[in-house]
Design an enzyme around this catalytic site. Structure first.
Site, PDB file in Angstrom:
ATOM      1  N   PHE A   6      43.665  39.553  31.305  1.00 46.22           N
ATOM      2  CA  PHE A   6      44.204  40.365  32.399  1.00 46.22           C
ATOM      3  C   PHE A   6      43.155  40.457  33.490  1.00 46.22           C
ATOM      4  CE2 PHE A   6      44.865  44.386  34.616  1.00 46.22           C
ATOM      5  CZ  PHE A   6      46.237  44.438  34.786  1.00 46.22           C
ATOM      6  N   ASP A   9      47.468  36.524  49.670  1.00 48.59           N
ATOM      7  CA  ASP A   9      48.025  37.793  50.143  1.00 48.59           C
ATOM      8  C   ASP A   9      47.690  38.953  49.211  1.00 48.59           C
ATOM      9  OD1 ASP A   9      48.994  36.376  52.192  1.00 48.59           O
ATOM     10  OD2 ASP A   9      51.115  36.464  51.624  1.00 48.59           O
ATOM     11  N   SER A  10      47.400  38.615  47.959  1.00 46.96           N
ATOM     12  CA  SER A  10      47.127  39.676  46.982  1.00 46.96           C
ATOM     13  C   SER A  10      45.642  39.993  46.892  1.00 46.96           C
ATOM     14  CB  SER A  10      47.608  39.226  45.612  1.00 46.96           C
ATOM     15  OG  SER A  10      46.885  38.059  45.226  1.00 46.96           O
ATOM     16  N   ALA A  19      45.602  29.304  42.680  1.00 49.90           N
ATOM     17  CA  ALA A  19      45.962  30.127  43.835  1.00 49.90           C
ATOM     18  C   ALA A  19      45.745  29.390  45.154  1.00 49.90           C
ATOM     19  CB  ALA A  19      45.135  31.403  43.821  1.00 49.90           C
ATOM     20  N   VAL A  75      39.748  32.211  28.416  1.00 53.44           N
ATOM     21  CA  VAL A  75      39.423  33.143  29.498  1.00 53.44           C
ATOM     22  C   VAL A  75      38.354  32.522  30.389  1.00 53.44           C
ATOM     23  CG1 VAL A  75      38.738  35.490  30.054  1.00 53.44           C
ATOM     24  CG2 VAL A  75      39.703  34.983  27.819  1.00 53.44           C
ATOM     25  N   TYR A 104      57.952  30.302  52.008  1.00 55.29           N
ATOM     26  CA  TYR A 104      57.944  31.579  51.311  1.00 55.29           C
ATOM     27  C   TYR A 104      59.228  32.313  51.646  1.00 55.29           C
ATOM     28  CZ  TYR A 104      55.194  35.283  49.100  1.00 55.29           C
ATOM     29  OH  TYR A 104      54.704  36.208  48.232  1.00 55.29           O
TER      30      TYR A 104
END
EC number: 2.5.1.26
Lengths: 628, 633
Positions: free
Chosen positions: B210, B278-279, B293, B348, B553
Site C-alpha cells: 500500500f 494528477d494524484s 504512472a 514491494v 481522459y
C-alpha cells in the site's frame, strides 16, 4: 452445399418471425391529399427536412473533392502509379473522370420538378399509394441519430422515384441512390436523375481497383458526413419474377465498413418493402424472361412507354420497416482486432468473419423486406389460376381464393384485402385490373391466349408462356411466404415416408438446391424445417410426433396444393439437369446454354411433357448456373 | 527548536505538520526523546513502549488529515453554503474558500441534481461492522521481534482496504467490504521489508503493498476469498531521500515517499523530478513504479519508465536490482519492465533511483480556444508532429469547457466581469465560434524565460493555423487547477445522487476523434438503455500527446435517482465504455493500470502468449502467491 453445416458465431441474428399474427402498422394513402390540393403548391412547398445531428453541411462538389483528396483514394492512386509506371496526375485525372461520371448533383430544383410531374403521373396511373406512417416517423427519428441506409425491394423503376417522392412528401431528407449506369444513356433523364440524387455505378467493376476505391470512398464519405440517407437495392437489379433475388454484398459491405472501423457510431439499415398490385413492367419482364433482350434504357423509349399513362396500375404499398441498428446486429460478433492493427485507409480484404456477418445481415434485411411485403388478392387469384389452367369457373375461383386467403394469413402473409370487400367483388376488381392477362368468358376465367390457336408451335408456346409468366410473377410473391411449409410438403411427397429424419434430409436437400431461388437465412436449415412443420401443424395439415410426420386427412388437399405451387421450379431444375447430363458435351457460353435449354424445353413440350414448366425455366437457368 | 534540526539535514524527512501533530499529541513526553525518535538509526535505544506510541502517531499522521470516506484532505471539500451557493472549503488550493456561484445551476442543468434530494454518508466508521482481524499469534510474536510497527485497529485496516474507485467509496459511505487486511505493518526501510516478506513466506501470509492508496483499478481491494492472513504493507514510513547525485542528476529515494513531499524536498536543493501525475498530492513513488504512472509534464521529463534509473524490489525469491546505475543497458529484456506495471503482484518496490532536473527558471500557463474539437485535435497532432509540445498540453471538449466555467469563482470586480463579457463577445460573435462547439487547449510552458516565450510563440502560431485563438493564462491555469479539485467534486455529487468516475486510454492519432465521439455516445446510449432518467455528463480531454498517438481522459457522471442498484448499473456502463474504447483501437489503459477492474480484457490486450509470459514470471518470483492481490493476471 456448406450452408447447412456452417456454424455461426454469436447470438443467432435471425430468429423466425413471430408466427402469431402480429399487429401491423396502418397504411395511409398519400395520393388522397394530392388529389385535393394543388400539385404546384406542393412542389414549391417549404422543404426543410430533419437532418443528421452530426451533419457537416456541404455541396455535392465538396464531397467529390474530399473523396479525391481522401487517404484511401490517394493511396490507391499511388499504388497504381507505382505498379503501372504512370504518373499520379494521369491516374488522378482518371479518378476525377470516374467521379464525374458517378457523382450525383442533388438539387432542389430537380426535386420540385419531380414532385410536380410525379404527382401528375402517379395520380393518373395509381389508385392509391399507401405508406405506413409509423415507419415514416421511426425513419425520421433514425435520420437524426445516425447515418441511414435505405434498402428497398426492387420490382420496378418506379421504386426509387416513389421513395424519393414519399420522403419529399413527408419532409424527410432525400436519399442519394445507387443507380445502374444504364440510366446515363438516357438524355436529359439521366441528368435529371443525377440532380434528384442518383449516383451511378458500373454494373461490373471488380477488376478496376481505382474505380472500386473511388466508388467505395464516395459512398462512405456521404455516409460518414451524414450527407443524406444512402439508398440502394440489395437485390442488385429489378426482380423480373417478383421473387426476392439473393442479395448482393458489395455495396452493403461498403456502407457497413465505416461502422466496422468505428468512423461512425452506428448505422441504421432500413428495410423497405414496396409492393405493386400491378407491376408497370410486367409484360416487359415476361418478354425478357423469354429471351427477348431488355430494351436499352433511352429517353425515346421512355416517351414511347407513355401509353402506360392511360392504364390503371392499382395500388402501391410502401412499408418502411423498423430501422435496424448495425451496432446491435454486430454486438458480440465482430472481432475488433483486424481493424485495430492496420491503418484504416488501407484497403483491407474482408475477413471471413466479416464476410459471414455481411452475408447474414443481407439475408436478414431481405427477409425483413419479405415479411412486410403486402400481398394483394390478385396474388392469390394468380396462384389458384395457375393450378387450374386453362380455365376455371368464376365461382370456384372465388371459393379457392378465399380458402387461400385463410391459408396465407395462417402462414403470416401480409394480406391487404381492400376495405373488407366481399370476396366476389375483390376478385372481380382484381380481374378487371389485370384484364391484359385474364378475362372472364362465360363465367369462366381464362388466360388471354385465345385466338392464337394456329401458327407454329413455337409461337403458340411463346404466347402462352407470356401470360403464364406474367401470372407467375404474381404467384411468386406468395412463394416467399409459403416456401418453408411448401418444401416440407414437397419433401413429404417425394419421400413418401413418415420418418421425420428422412423428410428433413429431403427438405434440407431441396433447401440447398433452391437456396439461390428463395431467401433462406444461411445455416439454419433445421429452424426453417421446424417453422415449416409448425405452420403446417397449425393449419392441421400434418401431425408431428417425435419420430414421424403424418399428413392428416383434411390436410391432404393443402399439401397437394403447396407441392403444386413449387412444381414449376422442381420441373425447371429437372429439365436443366436432364439437359446438362444428356445434351452437353463441351464447354459452352452462358448464351449458348440458355438457347440450348430453351430449345430442349420446347422439344419436351411438344412431346407433351412438362406442361407447366416453361414459366420457370429461364429464371431457373441462371440460378442453376450459379449453383453449379 | 525542532525545525532547524530537521532543516539542517535536508535529506531527512521534513513534514512540519506531522511534527506539529506529534508535538500536540505527545505534549507530556520529553521533547528531547521525541527529537531522537526521528532518527531511526538510534530509535532502538529507546524504550519499547515509547517507540510504540511514536510509531502509532507517525502511522496515523496521513490518515488524520485525509478523509476516510472520500477524496483528499479532510478540510477541503465542496459544500453548499447557507445561501445555497457552492463553496470550496479549506485553504490548500487556489479555489479554497471561494464561492462558485454557477456550480449549482450547472449541476441542476447538466445532471438533473437538486439540492432537495440529498443523501449523506455515515459520519463515522462503525467499527463493529468491520471484519475481525485474524492473525496467528506466532506471526505476531515474530513481527514484534522485528520491532516493525503494526496495527490491528479497524480504522487502520479499513483505510488500507480500498483505492478510489467509485464502488469502493460507495461501500465506505454506506456498506462494508467483505474482506479487509487483517493487519497493517509500517516498515521503516528496505531491510524491514525484507524481514516482513520473509515472515510472510514463513507463515504463508498474503501481502498487499500500500503506497498512497489512490488506485482506481480495484488494485487494493482484498480478494474476498483469501483465507490467509492479509498483511497490508504500508510504505509511507519509507519516505527519505537517501542521496542526491548532482553530477549524474539522480536521486536515490525510498519508495514510500509521496509525490508532493518528494518535489518539495528536492526543491529545497534546487531540483525536481518533474513527474506530476494528477494524484501527486497523495500517490507514492513506489506506486508510480508499480503502475507505470504518467505525469502531466511528461513532454519534458518523460513518464515513469523514462525517469527511473534503478529499482530495488523485495520479492519472495529475494531482492531484485541491477548492478549499476546507468542510463541504458543491453542485457536482455529490461528487468525494470517486469517491475514497472507489476501492480504489487511480484513484490514491494523499496528504493528507486530517479532522474532529477534543476527547477526550471520560468513557468507560464496559456490557453487556446478552437472553434471545435476536431480542429483542436488536428492542432495537437501538428504540434506533436513538429515535436514542439510544451511541458503540458491538454485539449478539453466543449462539455468540459462549460464545466470549467461552472467552477469559476465569484468575480471580484465589475471590471473583470466586463472583460469576461468582452472576451466572450469577441470569440462567439466576432470570430463566430459556436459556444456549444468550441473547445479549449490548456498549455504549460517551462524552461528559461527566453526560450519559453519563443516556444510559446511557435505553439500559438501553429494553433492559429487551425483557427485557434489565444485565450489567456488564466484559463490555462484554471484548467490545471481543475484536475486537482475535480476529484473532490465526486464527493459532492455523491451527496446528491450523482455518481461519476474517470477513465483513460491511449489511441493512435487518426482514431482520436472517432474514439472520443463514440465512447461519449456509447455512454449516453447505455445510460438510456439502463434506465438512467437524466442525460449523463460524459466528456473527454486529450491529455497527453505522443509521436504516434494521444492519451484521452474521460469523465462520466450521472444522476441515479430512481435506480435501485446504481453501482451495478454504473459498472455495466463503464464496462460498455471500455468495450467501446477497445473496439475503437484504444488501449486498455494508458496509466491507471489494470488492477482487478480491467483484468477481463488482459488476454485480448496482450495475447495468450503475452499473458503466459507474465504468468511464468509470477510463477517463478512468487510461487506461493504471497503477493496475492490478484491484480493483472
Amino acid at each position: 452445399m456448406a450452408a447447412a453445416g456452417r456454424s455461426r458465431l454469436g447470438a443467432p441474428m435471425y430468429s423466425q418471425k413471430e408466427l402469431t399474427s402480429k399487429k401491423r402498422d396502418e397504411f395511409e394513402d398519400i395520393l388522397e391529399e394530392r388529389r385535393q390540393s394543388s400539385d404546384l403548391r406542393y412542389a414549391m412547398k417549404c422543404y426543410t427536412p430533419v437532418i443528421y445531428k452530426g451533419l457537416s453541411a456541404c455541396k455535392p462538389s465538396a464531397i467529390k473533392n474530399s473523396v479525391l483528396q481522401s487517404e484511401q483514394v490517394q493511396y490507391v492512386i499511388k499504388q497504381l502509379s507505382k505498379e503501372m509506371g504512370e504518373s499520379t496526375d494521369i491516374i488522378q485525372e482518371e479518378a476525377i473522370e470516374i467521379l464525374d461520371e458517378m457523382g450525383h448533383n442533388l438539387h432542389i430544383g430537380a426535386i420540385r420538378f419531380f414532385a410536380f410531374s410525379l404527382s401528375k403521373i402517379f395520380k393518373r396511373i395509381f389508385q392509391r399509394v399507401c405508406v405506413n406512417e409509423e415507419g415514416i416517423q421511426k425513419l425520421q427519428q433514425a435520420i437524426q441519430e445516425h447515418p441511414v441506409v435505405l434498402l428497398p425491394s426492387h420490382r420496378s423503376y418506379i421504386d426509387f422515384l416513389m421513395l424519393s417522392y414519399l420522403l419529399y412528401t413527408h419532409d424527410l431528407a432525400l436519399p442519394v441512390i445507387a443507380a445502374g449506369m444504364d440510366f446515363l444513356g438516357m438524355k436529359i433523364v439521366g441528368e435529371l436523375l443525377r440532380r434528384s440524387g442518383a449516383f451511378f455505378m458500373r454494373r461490373t467493376f471488380g477488376g478496376n481497383r481505382l474505380y472500386w476505391a473511388v466508388f467505395a470512398e464516395y459512398v462512405k464519405t456521404m455516409l460518414r458526413n451524414g450527407y443524406a440517407p444512402i439508398e440502394f437495392f440489395l437485390e442488385g437489379t429489378r426482380s423480373r419474377t417478383a421473387k426476392t433475388l439473393t442479395p448482393k454484398f458489395g455495396l452493403l459491405s461498403i456502407v457497413m465498413e465505416p461502422f466496422f472501423k468505428r468512423e461512425v457510431f452506428d448505422t441504421y439499415l432500413v428495410p423497405i418493402s414496396i409492393s405493386y398490385e400491378r407491376i408497370l413492367e410486367e409484360s416487359l419482364y415476361a418478354y425478357e424472361l423469354l429471351g427477348v433482350p431488355k430494351p436499352k434504357e433511352s429517353t425515346s423509349g421512355l416517351l414511347k412507354a407513355r401509353k402506360i399513362l392511360s392504364d390503371n396500375f392499382g395500388s402501391i404499398h410502401v412499408y418502411f420497416g423498423q430501422p435496424v441498428s448495425l451496432r446491435t446486429l454486430a454486438s458480440g460478433r465482430i472481432n475488433r482486432c483486424p481493424y485495430n492493427l492496420v491503418p484504416r485507409h488501407l484497403p483491407q480484404r474482408l475477413s471471413e468473419e466479416i464476410q459471414e456477418f455481411v452475408t447474414d445481415v443481407a439475408y436478414k434485411m431481405e427477409l425483413l423486406q419479405i415479411e412486410n411485403m403486402v400481398l394483394s388478392p390478385w396474388v392469390l387469384i394468380a396462384s389458384v389460376l395457375l393450378q387450374n389452367l386453362p380455365a376455371i369457373d368464376f365461382e370456384l375461383l372465388v371459393e379457392k381464393t378465399l380458402w387461400l386467403k385463410g391459408l396465407t394469413q395462417a402462414f403470416g402473409g401480409f394480406l391487404e384485402w381492400p376495405d373488407n370487400l366481399c370476396a366476389n367483388k375483390a376478385v372481380t376488381s382484381s380481374l378487371a385490373l389485370h384484364s391484359n392477362i385474364v378475362s372472364l368468358v362465360n363465367g369462366q376465367v381464362v388466360l388471354n391466349d385465345v385466338g392464337m390457336e394456329d401458327g407454329a408451335t413455337e409461337e403458340l408456346v411463346f404466347k402462352q408462356a407470356l401470360s403464364i409468366l406474367m401470372c407467375g410473377a404474381y404467384r411468386n410473391q406468395l412463394l416467399n411466404v409459403f416456401v418453408r411449409p411448401s418444401l416440407v410438403a414437397v419433401a413429404l411427397q417425394m419421400t413418401q415416408s413418415f420418418r421425420k429424419e428422412e423428410i428433413y434430409s429431403c427438405f434440407n436437400f431441396l433447401r440447398d438446391i433452391f437456396s439461390d431461388e428463395f431467401i433462406f437465412f444461411p445455416g439454419i436449415a433445421l429452424k426453417d424445417f421446424e417453422e415449416g412443420c409448425f405452420l403446417l401443424t397449425k393449419c392441421d395439415v400434418i401431425q408431428v410426433t417425435p419420430q414421424e410426420i403424418l399428413v392428416t386427412e383434411r390436410g391432404n388437399s393443402v399439401a397437394v396444393f403447396l407441392a403444386a405451387l413449387f412444381r414449376p421450379f422442381m420441373e425447371g431444375y429437372q429439365i436443366i439437369s436432364r439437359y446438362l447430363s444428356k445434351e452437353t458435351k463441351e464447354a459452352f457460353t452462358e448464351k449458348q446454354f440458355i438457347l440450348g435449354i430453351r430449345n430442349f424445353a420446347f422439344q419436351l413440350l411438344e412431346i407433351g411433357m412438362f406442361a407447366l414448366c416453361v414459366g420457370a425455366v429461364i429464371p431457373c437457368v441462371c440460378n442453376s448456373l450459379m449453383s453449379n | 527548536f525542532f525545525f532547524p534540526l530537521v532543516k539542517k539535514n535536508s535529506l531527512e524527512p521534513n513534514p512540519p505538520l506531522f511534527t506539529l501533530i506529534l508535538m500536540e499529541k505527545l505534549d507530556s513526553l520529553n521533547i528531547v526523546s521525541l527529537k531522537i525518535a526521528f532518527f531511526r538509526n538510534i530509535t532502538t535505544t529507546l524504550s519499547e513502549e515509547f517507540l510504540y506510541i511514536v510509531s502509532i502517531y507517525k502511522a496515523e499522521f496521513r490518515q488524520e488529515i485525509l478523509k476516510w470516506n472520500g477524496w483528499g484532505y479532510n478540510d477541503s471539500k465542496f459544500i453548499f453554503n447557507k445561501k445555497g451557493q457552492a463553496e470550496f472549503t479549506g485553504k490548500r488550493y487556489r479555489l479554497s474558500g471561494m464561492v462558485l456561484p454557477v456550480l449549482k445551476e450547472w449541476m441542476e442543468k447538466s445532471l438533473g441534481a437538486s439540492l432537495e434530494h440529498k443523501i449523506t454518508s455515515r459520519a463515522f466508521l462503525n467499527t463493529s461492522d468491520v471484519p475481525p482481524s485474524i492473525v496467528n499469534e506466532e506471526f505476531l510474536q515474530d513481527l514484534r521481534a522485528t520491532k516493525i510497527s503494526y496495527s490491528q485497529e479497524a480504522e487502520d485496516r479499513v483505510f488500507r482496504a480500498h483505492g478510489h474507485c467509485l464502488h469502493e467509496i460507495f461501500v465506505l459511505r454506506e456498506g462494508m467490504f467483505k474482506r479487509i487486511p487483517d493487519i497493517v505493518v509500517w516498515p521503516g526501510c528496505h531491510d524491514d521489508v525484507v524481514k516482513i516478506v520473509e515472515l510472510a513466506c514463513k507463515h504463508n501470509l498474503c501481502i498487499i503493498p500500500f503506497g498512497g492508496g489512490t488506485s482506481v483499478s480495484s488494485a487494493l481491494e482484498c480478494p474476498a476469498d483469501e483465507r490467509r492472513t492479509i498483511v497490508s504493507l504500508d510504505t509511507s514510513q519509507m519516505n527519505r531521500i537517501l542521496w542526491i547525485d548532482e553530477k549524474n542528476l539522480t536521486a536515490h529515494i525510498e519508495a514510500g515517499i509521496i509525490g508532493q513531499d518528494l518535489e518539495r524536498q528536492l526543491g529545497e536543493s534546487g531540483y525536481c523530478t518533474g513527474h506530476e501525475p494528477d494524484s501527486m498530492e497523495f500517490s507514492s513513488l513506489g506506486g508510480w513504479v508499480a503502475t507505470r504512472a504518467s505525469g502531466m509534464k511528461k513532454n519534458i521529463y518523460g513518464n515513469i519508465e523514462d525517469l527511473v534509473v534503478h529499482i530495488k524490489m523485495v520479492t519472495p525469491r529475494g531482492v531484485i536490482e541491477k548492478s549499476c546505475q546507468v542510463p541504458r543497458m543491453s542485457t536482455g529484456p529490461d528487468i525494470h519492465h517486469f517491475i514497472m506495471g507489476s501492480e504489487g503482484t511480484l513484490g514491494v518496490v523499496t528504493e528507486v533511483t530517479i532522474k532529477i532536473r534543476p527547477i526550471p527558471e520560468y513557468q507560464k500557463y496559456g490557453s487556446v480556444v478552437f472553434p471545435n474539437f476536431d480542429r483542436g485535435v488536428a492542432c495537437l497532432r501538428e504540434i506533436a508532429k513538429q515535436r514542439c509540445a510544451p511541458a503540458s498540453i491538454r485539449l478539453v471538449d466543449n462539455a468540459q469547457f462549460q464545466f470549467g466555467h461552472a467552477l469559476k469563482p465569484q468575480v471580484a470586480s465589475i471590471f473583470t466581469s466586463f472583460l469576461d463579457g468582452l472576451k466572450k463577445f469577441y470569440i462567439t460573435k466576432f470570430k463566430g465560434f459556436d459556444p456549444n462547439e468550441l473547445c479549449v487547449a490548456t498549455l504549460l510552458f517551462e524552461g528559461d524565460r527566453e526560450k519559453v516565450l519563443q516556444h510559446e510563440k511557435q505553439v500559438y502560431d501553429i494553433a492559429a493555423k487551425f483557427g485557434g485563438l489565444a485565450a489567456g493564462e488564466d484559463n490555462g491555469q484554471r484548467g490545471y487547477m481543475l484536475t486537482f479539485v475535480i476529484a473532490y467534486l465526486r464527493d459532492l455529487g455523491l451527496d446528491y445522487y450523482v455518481i461519476g468516475e474517470s477513465f483513460e486510454t491511449s489511441v493512435p492519432w487518426d482514431r482520436v476523434i472517432d474514439l472520443c465521439r463514440n465512447v461519449k455516445e456509447r455512454i449516453v446510449r447505455e445510460c438510456k438503455e439502463k434506465g438512467v432518467q437524466f442525460a449523463p455528463f460524459s466528456t473527454c480531454r486529450v491529455t497527453q500527446t505522443y509521436d504516434a498517438g494521444a492519451c484521452v481522459y474521460f469523465y462520466f457522471a450521472f444522476n441515479y435517482r430512481g435506480i435501485s442498484d446504481p453501482i451495478h448499473v454504473y459498472e455495466q456502463i463503464e464496462t460498455a465504455a471500455r468495450e467501446e474504447i477497445l473496439a475503437n483501437g484504444g488501449s486498455l489503459s494508458h496509466h491507471h493500470g489494470v488492477g482487478k477492474l480491467r483484468k477481463q480484457w488482459m488476454k485480448e490486450s496482450i495475447s495468450d502468449v503475452g499473458l503466459g509470459m507474465l504468468k511464468s514470471v509470477k510463477e517463478y518470483v512468487d510461487p506461493n502467491n504471497i503477493f496475492g492481490n490478484r491484480n493483472l493476471l
